[in-house]
Enzyme design. Structure first.
Site, PDB file in Angstrom:
ATOM      1  N   ASN A   8      -4.378 -24.737  48.472  1.00 57.85           N
ATOM      2  CA  ASN A   8      -3.918 -24.960  47.099  1.00 57.85           C
ATOM      3  C   ASN A   8      -4.278 -26.400  46.766  1.00 57.85           C
ATOM      4  O   ASN A   8      -3.676 -27.332  47.312  1.00 57.85           O
ATOM      5  CB  ASN A   8      -2.413 -24.733  46.982  1.00 57.85           C
ATOM      6  CG  ASN A   8      -1.898 -24.965  45.580  1.00 57.85           C
ATOM      7  OD1 ASN A   8      -2.571 -25.560  44.736  1.00 57.85           O
ATOM      8  ND2 ASN A   8      -0.691 -24.514  45.319  1.00 57.85           N
ATOM      9  N   ASN A  10      -3.545 -28.235  44.447  1.00 58.54           N
ATOM     10  CA  ASN A  10      -2.455 -29.003  43.848  1.00 58.54           C
ATOM     11  C   ASN A  10      -1.433 -29.483  44.874  1.00 58.54           C
ATOM     12  O   ASN A  10      -0.501 -30.191  44.523  1.00 58.54           O
ATOM     13  CB  ASN A  10      -1.738 -28.164  42.779  1.00 58.54           C
ATOM     14  CG  ASN A  10      -2.643 -27.866  41.611  1.00 58.54           C
ATOM     15  OD1 ASN A  10      -3.428 -28.701  41.191  1.00 58.54           O
ATOM     16  ND2 ASN A  10      -2.556 -26.653  41.093  1.00 58.54           N
ATOM     17  N   CYS A  11      -1.607 -29.090  46.124  1.00 55.27           N
ATOM     18  CA  CYS A  11      -0.677 -29.443  47.197  1.00 55.27           C
ATOM     19  C   CYS A  11      -1.241 -30.595  48.027  1.00 55.27           C
ATOM     20  O   CYS A  11      -2.341 -30.495  48.577  1.00 55.27           O
ATOM     21  CB  CYS A  11      -0.453 -28.221  48.089  1.00 55.27           C
ATOM     22  SG  CYS A  11       0.466 -28.558  49.601  1.00 55.27           S
ATOM     23  N   GLY A  12      -0.481 -31.674  48.128  1.00 53.79           N
ATOM     24  CA  GLY A  12      -0.926 -32.841  48.885  1.00 53.79           C
ATOM     25  C   GLY A  12      -1.160 -32.527  50.353  1.00 53.79           C
ATOM     26  O   GLY A  12      -2.145 -32.988  50.947  1.00 53.79           O
ATOM     27  N   ARG A  15      -4.416 -30.663  50.640  1.00 56.62           N
ATOM     28  CA  ARG A  15      -5.572 -31.558  50.439  1.00 56.62           C
ATOM     29  C   ARG A  15      -5.804 -32.422  51.673  1.00 56.62           C
ATOM     30  O   ARG A  15      -6.951 -32.614  52.112  1.00 56.62           O
ATOM     31  CB  ARG A  15      -5.364 -32.443  49.212  1.00 56.62           C
ATOM     32  CG  ARG A  15      -5.478 -31.705  47.898  1.00 56.62           C
ATOM     33  CD  ARG A  15      -5.556 -32.662  46.708  1.00 56.62           C
ATOM     34  NE  ARG A  15      -4.510 -33.665  46.690  1.00 56.62           N
ATOM     35  CZ  ARG A  15      -3.317 -33.532  46.077  1.00 56.62           C
ATOM     36  NH1 ARG A  15      -3.034 -32.405  45.444  1.00 56.62           N
ATOM     37  NH2 ARG A  15      -2.448 -34.503  46.092  1.00 56.62           N
TER      38      ARG A  15
END
Length: 115
Positions: A8, A10-12, A15
């Site tokens: 995802n 949008n997930c730190g 990433r």
């Protein structure tokens, strides 16, 4: 080494896990699971290979998990998987597979065991 990450962007944590994979020299296949969710069979295969139960693979902090009653300890694994198929946001991330195995990489440093 080849790796697949159910990611995802949008997930730190997701990433950072992806960055560790790439910096570790892995040839990474990125699957944005919210856009392209795994099939029930594929998710079960990943969980079995990683020794993960559907409950462990549930994103229990997601409000929807509570709304659907999935955090109740009596909910069967099949019901959790059904909910994940209908609402992929309930799949805990990042889920990574390499030839060494499958892990839910929370925290992200867990991925190093797969490199």
């Amino acid at each position: 080494m080849k790796a697949t990450i159910y990611h995802n962007p949008n997930c730190g944590t997701s990433r950072k896990t992806l960055e560790i994979l790439r910096n570790g020299g892995a040839e990474v296949r990125v699957i944005e699971y919210l856009k392209t969710p795994p099939s029930r069979e594929e998710l079960m295969r990943l969980y079995e290979r990683g020794g993960i139960t559907p409950r462990e693979g549930l994103r229990a902090k997601e409000a929807l998990a509570r709304e659907l009653g999935l955090t109740d300890p009596d909910v069967a694994d099949g019901a959790i998987l059904d909910a994940m198929m209908e609402h992929p946001i309930l799949i805990q991330r990042p889920l990574v597979e390499t030839e060494k195995g499958v892990k839910l990489c929370r925290p992200q440093d867990e991925v190093r065991e797969l490199l």
